[in-house]
Design a protein around this motif. Structure first.
Motif, short mmCIF file in Angstrom:
data_model
loop_
_atom_site.label_atom_id
_atom_site.label_comp_id
_atom_site.label_asym_id
_atom_site.label_seq_id
_atom_site.Cartn_x
_atom_site.Cartn_y
_atom_site.Cartn_z
N GLY A 129 0.81 -1.21 0.00
CA GLY A 129 0.00 0.00 0.00
C GLY A 129 0.85 1.27 0.00
N TYR A 130 2.20 1.11 0.15
CA TYR A 130 3.04 2.31 0.32
C TYR A 130 4.49 1.96 -0.01
N GLY A 131 5.17 2.84 -0.73
CA GLY A 131 6.58 2.54 -1.04
C GLY A 131 7.37 3.80 -1.34
N THR A 132 8.68 3.76 -0.98
CA THR A 132 9.53 4.93 -1.31
C THR A 132 10.82 4.40 -1.91
N SER A 133 11.50 5.26 -2.67
CA SER A 133 12.85 4.90 -3.12
C SER A 133 13.58 6.14 -3.60
N ILE A 134 14.91 6.04 -3.50
CA ILE A 134 15.74 7.15 -3.98
C ILE A 134 16.58 6.61 -5.10
N ARG A 135 16.49 7.17 -6.28
CA ARG A 135 17.32 6.67 -7.38
C ARG A 135 17.33 7.72 -8.49
N LYS A 136 18.18 7.43 -9.45
CA LYS A 136 18.28 8.36 -10.58
C LYS A 136 17.09 8.11 -11.50
N SER A 137 16.43 9.17 -11.88
CA SER A 137 15.28 8.99 -12.78
C SER A 137 15.77 8.69 -14.19
N ALA A 138 15.22 7.63 -14.79
CA ALA A 138 15.62 7.26 -16.15
C ALA A 138 15.13 8.33 -17.13
N THR A 139 14.02 8.92 -16.81
CA THR A 139 13.40 9.90 -17.69
C THR A 139 14.10 11.26 -17.59
N LEU A 140 14.46 11.70 -16.32
CA LEU A 140 14.95 13.07 -16.14
C LEU A 140 16.44 13.18 -15.82
N ASP A 141 17.10 12.03 -15.51
CA ASP A 141 18.54 11.99 -15.24
C ASP A 141 18.98 12.86 -14.04
#
Ligand code: ADP
Length: 491
Positions: free
Chosen positions: A117-129
């Motif tokens: 029901g809920y999730g978070t993550s920190i990563r480089k966006s493939a779309t926006l770099d």
């Protein structure tokens, strides 16, 4: 390595470890704080988007634009995903291009949202770099089957971390600068502290080196009541003892060389005398039978003296080197005194001295080395006879009191002046040197007596009155029972 450096290095290492740990902890805490603030904000915005998604729209494009407008105002990225992972809305892309976006079902935060029901993550966006923080939330699908958003299952919001990262970078550099300042201060304080801590040790080392170089009168300073103070105290006490020992050794050395001088002197006198007599004989006296007879007699006398002297010297060196083995046992004191007196009677008679035993307690045993004690009695009686004028009297006696027997040798001789009494037990000490020599004394008799009696755990006492006579006494352990016991055993 110097102790000061060791203290400095230890304190510095500890300080560094503490500062690094504190830095790490504060930076991590702040980072987490920022993140949770941002996540809280995203959650709030997620709820607003859910409201928009739920509201009925006139047309798909109007709804799309409204959502895009909201995302731009909030400076966030919004993505809406349906049950299959197909993207139904993406704030950064026009509605017409939605079809080009790949399926989002396996983005980590989306997977978590579907599962829990809920999730978070920190990563480089493939779309926006850029580094992005994502938050995804599952929503209950709309009940009305109208509108383009009726099948949205997950709302995902993203925010670029550039600002947060910039803030954190700035914070980190400030923390590092502050840490360097603290470390510099700690360095100065540590150098000062280690010098203060090490200074008593350095001083002890310096003085110890002087002591090692031979200055035994140096003493270590005691500045504190801690282990160092106690160490200095102990070393000082050791030095005091050492000084006493050295003083004693020096005294012993002096006594030894004095003794050696005395011995040589004592030996030389009779040897010179013999040499002189032999020379006189050779120079012609040998032709006169009377003279030569007397000279040979005197030479013989001197060799006897030499012999006595050497005998006493051997005895005393054996006693003092600890070579003398004592053999202690119980023996009858009365029988012992009778034997001694009988043995010495001819000596006394030759000088017209009446030697007798005043009696001893019956059936009493004394404990000691009989042969050594016989030597003691011989020396004491010999002295008594030597220093008593003709027709005098020498009395040997024994008296029992409690568990001890006191043996005494009393004479009616010259006596000893009080100032000499303390010294007559010293080796070669004589009140009247000439008289002692003439009487055939070696000057060692009483020294031997003292040693033997002390080896019996006792001491020799002297009472004397010049002109009237002297009494030498000593006591020994006695037993009244043991004799009976021994007799019982032998019968
Ligand atoms: P010495 O061979 O000269 O007798 P000792 O050690 O036996 O040596 O005695 C030391 C000195 O003590 C003697 O020289 C003498 O002066 C004194 N002395 C010892 N016994 C007596 C005594 N019974 N009466 C007087 N003087 C004594």
């Amino acid at each position: 390595m110097k102790i000061r450096s060791k203290i400095t290095i230890t304190l510095l290492s500890i300080s560094c470890a503490v500062i690094v740990a504190a830095d790490f902890f504060s930076v991590v805490t702040l980072e987490n704080y920022f993140r949770s603030r941002i996540l809280g904000e995203l959650k709030r915005q997620g709820s607003e988007i859910e409201l928009i998604v739920r509201s009925p729209f006139v047309s798909d494009s109007a709804g799309y634009r409204r959502l895009q407008h909201f995302a731009h105002m909030a400076e966030i990225r919004v993505t809406l995903i349906d049950r299959e992972g197909t993207v139904a809305f993406e704030s950064e892309i026009a509605q017409a291009q939605l079809g080009q976006i790949e399926n989002h079902l396996h983005r980590p935060e989306v997977e978590d949202a579907f599962r829990t029901g809920y999730g978070t993550s920190i990563r480089k966006s493939a779309t926006l770099d850029v580094d992005m923080l994502y938050l995804a939330r599952k929503i209950v699908p709309a009940t009305e089957q109208t509108g383009f958003l009726h099948d949205v299952a997950v709302i995902r919001l993203g925010i670029p971390l550039t600002l947060v990262n910039m803030l954190m970078d700035e914070l980190r550099s400030k923390v590092i600068l502050a840490s360097i300042a603290v470390l510099l201060f700690v360095l100065v304080a540590t150098i000062f502290l280690s010098r203060k801590l090490a200074s008593p040790i350095v001083e002890i080392d310096r003085i110890a080196a002087m002591i090692r170089a031979g200055d035994l009168h140096q003493r270590l300073p005691i500045h504190s009541r801690d282990e160092l103070g106690s160490l200095s105290g102990t070393l000082n006490a050791m030095l005091d003892n050492l000084n006493v020992d050295i003083a004693q050794l020096k005294k012993l050395e002096r006594v030894r060389s004095e003794f050696l001088g005395n011995v040589s002197h004592e030996l030389r006198t009779p040897i010179f005398a013999i040499q002189g007599m032999l020379e006189t004989l050779l120079q012609g006296a040998i032709e006169d039978p009377d003279v030569s007879r007397e000279f040979v007699q005197r030479a013989l006398q001197n060799t006897k003296r030499l012999n006595a002297l050497l005998g006493d010297l051997i005895e005393i060196s054996r006693i003092e080197s600890g070579d003398m083995k004592m053999s202690f046992r119980y023996f009858d004191v009365g029988e012992f005194l009778d034997e001694v007196v009988k043995e010495m009677l001819p000596v006394a008679a030759s000088r017209s001295i009446a030697l007798s035993s005043a009696g001893a307690p019956a059936d009493t045993l004394i404990y000691g080395d009989k042969e050594r004690l016989r030597q003691v009695m011989n020396n004491l009686i010999d002295n008594a006879v030597k220093y008593t004028p003709e027709n005098g009297r020498v009395t040997v006696a024994a008296a029992l009191s409690a568990d001890r027997v006191t043996i005494s040798v009393q004479d009616t001789g010259t006596g000893i002046a009080p100032e000499h009494i303390a010294r007559i037990f010293e080796r070669f000490y004589r009140v009247d040197r000439e008289r002692s020599r003439e009487a055939g004394g070696t000057g060692l008799g009483l020294a031997i007596v003292k040693h033997i009696i002390e080896a019996h755990g006792s001491s020799v006492e002297v009472r004397s009155e010049p002109g009237k006579g002297s009494t030498f006494t000593f006591t020994l352990r006695a037993s009244h029972e043991t004799k009976k016991h021994q007799e019982d055993q032998s019968s």
